[in-house]
Scaffold this motif. Structure first.
Motif, PDB file in Angstrom:
ATOM      1  N   GLU A  16      -8.804   6.580  -3.313  1.00 41.04           N
ATOM      2  CA  GLU A  16      -8.327   7.467  -2.277  1.00 41.04           C
ATOM      3  C   GLU A  16      -6.819   7.642  -2.408  1.00 41.04           C
ATOM      4  N   PRO A  17      -6.303   8.858  -2.303  1.00 39.57           N
ATOM      5  CA  PRO A  17      -4.864   9.088  -2.423  1.00 39.57           C
ATOM      6  C   PRO A  17      -4.088   8.269  -1.404  1.00 39.57           C
ATOM      7  N   GLY A  18      -2.996   7.641  -1.911  1.00 37.07           N
ATOM      8  CA  GLY A  18      -2.093   6.927  -1.019  1.00 37.07           C
ATOM      9  C   GLY A  18      -2.613   5.597  -0.534  1.00 37.07           C
ATOM     10  N   ALA A  19      -3.720   5.108  -1.112  1.00 37.48           N
ATOM     11  CA  ALA A  19      -4.271   3.840  -0.644  1.00 37.48           C
ATOM     12  C   ALA A  19      -3.276   2.715  -0.886  1.00 37.48           C
ATOM     13  N   GLY A  20      -3.189   1.827   0.096  1.00 35.80           N
ATOM     14  CA  GLY A  20      -2.295   0.689  -0.042  1.00 35.80           C
ATOM     15  C   GLY A  20      -0.869   1.127  -0.257  1.00 35.80           C
ATOM     16  N   ASN A  21      -0.134   0.341  -1.092  1.00 34.96           N
ATOM     17  CA  ASN A  21       1.261   0.625  -1.380  1.00 34.96           C
ATOM     18  C   ASN A  21       1.417   1.405  -2.662  1.00 34.96           C
ATOM     19  N   ALA A  22       0.325   1.620  -3.395  1.00 32.99           N
ATOM     20  CA  ALA A  22       0.401   2.303  -4.682  1.00 32.99           C
ATOM     21  C   ALA A  22       0.788   3.753  -4.475  1.00 32.99           C
ATOM     22  N   SER A  23       1.592   4.276  -5.402  1.00 33.06           N
ATOM     23  CA  SER A  23       2.056   5.650  -5.292  1.00 33.06           C
ATOM     24  C   SER A  23       0.882   6.615  -5.349  1.00 33.06           C
ATOM     25  N   THR A  24       0.945   7.645  -4.558  1.00 30.95           N
ATOM     26  CA  THR A  24      -0.111   8.647  -4.531  1.00 30.95           C
ATOM     27  C   THR A  24      -0.317   9.240  -5.911  1.00 30.95           C
ATOM     28  N   GLY A  25      -1.576   9.276  -6.357  1.00 32.34           N
ATOM     29  CA  GLY A  25      -1.893   9.899  -7.636  1.00 32.34           C
ATOM     30  C   GLY A  25      -1.904   8.939  -8.804  1.00 32.34           C
ATOM     31  N   ASP A  26      -1.454   7.676  -8.617  1.00 30.29           N
ATOM     32  CA  ASP A  26      -1.447   6.722  -9.711  1.00 30.29           C
ATOM     33  C   ASP A  26      -2.854   6.169  -9.935  1.00 30.29           C
ATOM     34  N   ALA A  27      -3.346   6.288 -11.162  1.00 26.86           N
ATOM     35  CA  ALA A  27      -4.603   5.634 -11.525  1.00 26.86           C
ATOM     36  C   ALA A  27      -4.262   4.192 -11.869  1.00 26.86           C
ATOM     37  N   ILE A  28      -4.932   3.250 -11.256  1.00 23.84           N
ATOM     38  CA  ILE A  28      -4.584   1.842 -11.422  1.00 23.84           C
ATOM     39  C   ILE A  28      -5.375   1.243 -12.581  1.00 23.84           C
TER      40      ILE A  28
END
Length: 465
Positions: A16-28
């Motif tokens: 989901e976009p913006g989940a947690g502290n990860a930057s929006t759009g970053d594939a982890i």
């Protein structure tokens, strides 16, 4: 999940976009969960139950598990029972000198260098020796939590090759010295050899920053020092130099007499923000002011300085002057360990003994020197040595299940009780290179066997006559 952590492939659903502290759009690509986190060593901040998210070679999110990203994650590592922190930065090393570990112990620097090390190097240093002994050093550093090393030696291209192959980040300095040396038998060509090294590695690999390593003001003529600095400035790379290591060093500088080594370098125009002075044990207050004004950095190697009876650098005064300071192990021949956890503990204790102040060089300051402040001293990109979004994904997981790390009232325990053997996992540039204390990128047994074979030639040097 076990206390030592485990990894698993996660589902391929879209996050989901913006989940947690990860930057929006970053594939982890890699998500570390359920760990204690020390985001910025030297501060009191600890996240007691958190996550670290990595995409490519960068950290994209750090925070409490309540904000942990969900979905679209390639690999999950359970960090239960472990502490995530930035990898350690070894600010000064001679990696190939693992071959000479234990060859000449319990000697002063001049005797050690001129009667043992220089002859051994002249007889034994070759590209093969540098490559295999560097691999051994890299293995030792990785297994004890170092993710970046600043190295200086002969045939430095072999050191850089070993680091890239195994996965250690390095600032690699080709040695410049004014007598026939391995790889530069004609000392009049030493700058030419250094330039060829820089050109070969500049912008070649994200793990390697080329540099120039001018050995010392007493082994390099004034013109050599100035040419080495001009070369480093032209390519915008760091210049490393041993300076003010011993009480007698001032008398060894050929021309002019009477200046301290630091004042000598300043008068030659060597000191600036891209110069890193190593040791500075005998730097006086005037020297510290020159270092401050020039912006030069210092790397201290307390265990090597103590073992060679060279003395103790005035680290608290350096920090008071605002000088960028990092920690280094020096080479395995003079330490004899490349474990920065040992170096941290020794540094913190040593500076309390005299003048007898228990708060001198406190543990948080040492943790900072071994991570982000050390990275700053080496001129590495901003955020290196921190677990924050946008920082290079260079981090380690330390087991908190060891008896000597319990109970953990705070990060100071890492300095006073920690050991490189507590490191379980090492990630560099987003790539896992150590998992559950197993090296994933090299055959350690083969490397040890190669070095033992090379070491047979040192027997006659260790036992002359």
């Amino acid at each position: 999940m076990g206390n030592n952590g485990s990894s698993q492939k996660a589902g391929s659903e879209t996050r989901e976009p913006g989940a947690g502290n990860a930057s929006t759009g970053d594939a982890i690509d890699l998500l570390i969960t359920n760990c204690v986190i020390l985001p910025v060593p030297g501060t009191a901040q600890l996240i007691s139950h958190g996550y670290v998210a990595i995409a490519g070679s960068r950290i994209v999110g750090v925070g409490p598990m309540a904000q942990c990203p969900q979905g679209g994650i390639r690999t999950v590592v359970d960090g239960q029972g472990q502490l995530a922190m930035p990898g350690l930065v070894n600010g000064h090393c001679h990696a190939p000198m693992t071959l000479f570990r234990g060859l000449a112990d319990d000697l002063d620097l001049v005797t050690w260098l001129h009667q043992h090390i220089f002859p051994a190097e002249s007889a034994l240093v070759s590209p093969e020796m540098v490559y295999w002994c560097s691999r051994l050093a890299v293995a030792e550093m990785l297994l004890s939590g170092t993710t970046t090393v600043a190295d200086g030696y002969f045939f430095e291209e072999e050191v850089a090759r070993a680091c890239v192959e195994v996965g250690l980040r390095c600032v690699a300095g080709q040695a410049v010295i004014d007598f026939p040396a391995p790889g530069a038998p004609d000392p009049t060509r030493n700058i030419e050899v250094a330039e060829a090294f820089i050109e070969r590695w500049l912008d070649r690999d994200p793990l390697v920053t080329p540099a120039v390593f001018a050995h010392a003001p007493y082994t390099c003529a004034n013109t050599t020092l100035q040419r080495a600095k001009a070369l480093a400035s032209r390519y915008r790379v760091p210049l490393f130099i041993h300076a003010a290591e011993t009480r007698s060093e001032q008398t060894l500088i050929a021309e002019p007499r009477g200046r301290t080594p630091i004042a000598h370098l300043d008068a030659l125009g060597i000191l600036d923000r891209d110069t890193v002075c190593v040791h500075c044990v005998w730097a006086d207050v005037q020297d510290l002011e020159l270092l401050r004004i020039s912006g030069s950095a210092v790397i201290s190697c307390p265990q090597s300085n103590a073992k060679l009876a060279s003395g103790r650098a005035p680290l608290p005064l350096m920090r008071d002057h605002g000088i960028r300071v990092g920690l280094g192990t020096d080479g395995a021949a003079s330490n004899n360990s490349l474990d920065l956890f040992r170096e941290m503990g020794f540094a913190a204790r040593l500076h309390k003994v005299n003048p007898g102040r228990p708060a001198e060089l406190p543990a948080p300051a040492v943790l900072a020197m071994a991570t982000h402040q050390g990275a700053e001293a080496l001129g590495l990109p901003a955020e290196t040595g921190r677990l924050v979004a946008g920082a290079p994904a260079d981090l380690i997981l330390v087991s908190l299940q060891q008896p000597h790390l319990q109970p953990m009232h705070g990060a100071n325990l890492l300095v006073y009780s920690g050991s490189g053997a507590d490191v379980r996992t090492v990630i560099i540039n987003g790539r896992m290179v150590v998992e559950d204390r197993a090296l994933l990128t090299m055959d350690l047994a083969e490397t040890c066997a190669r070095v033992r074979r090379l070491a047979r030639s040192t027997v006659s040097l260790a036992n002359p006559g």
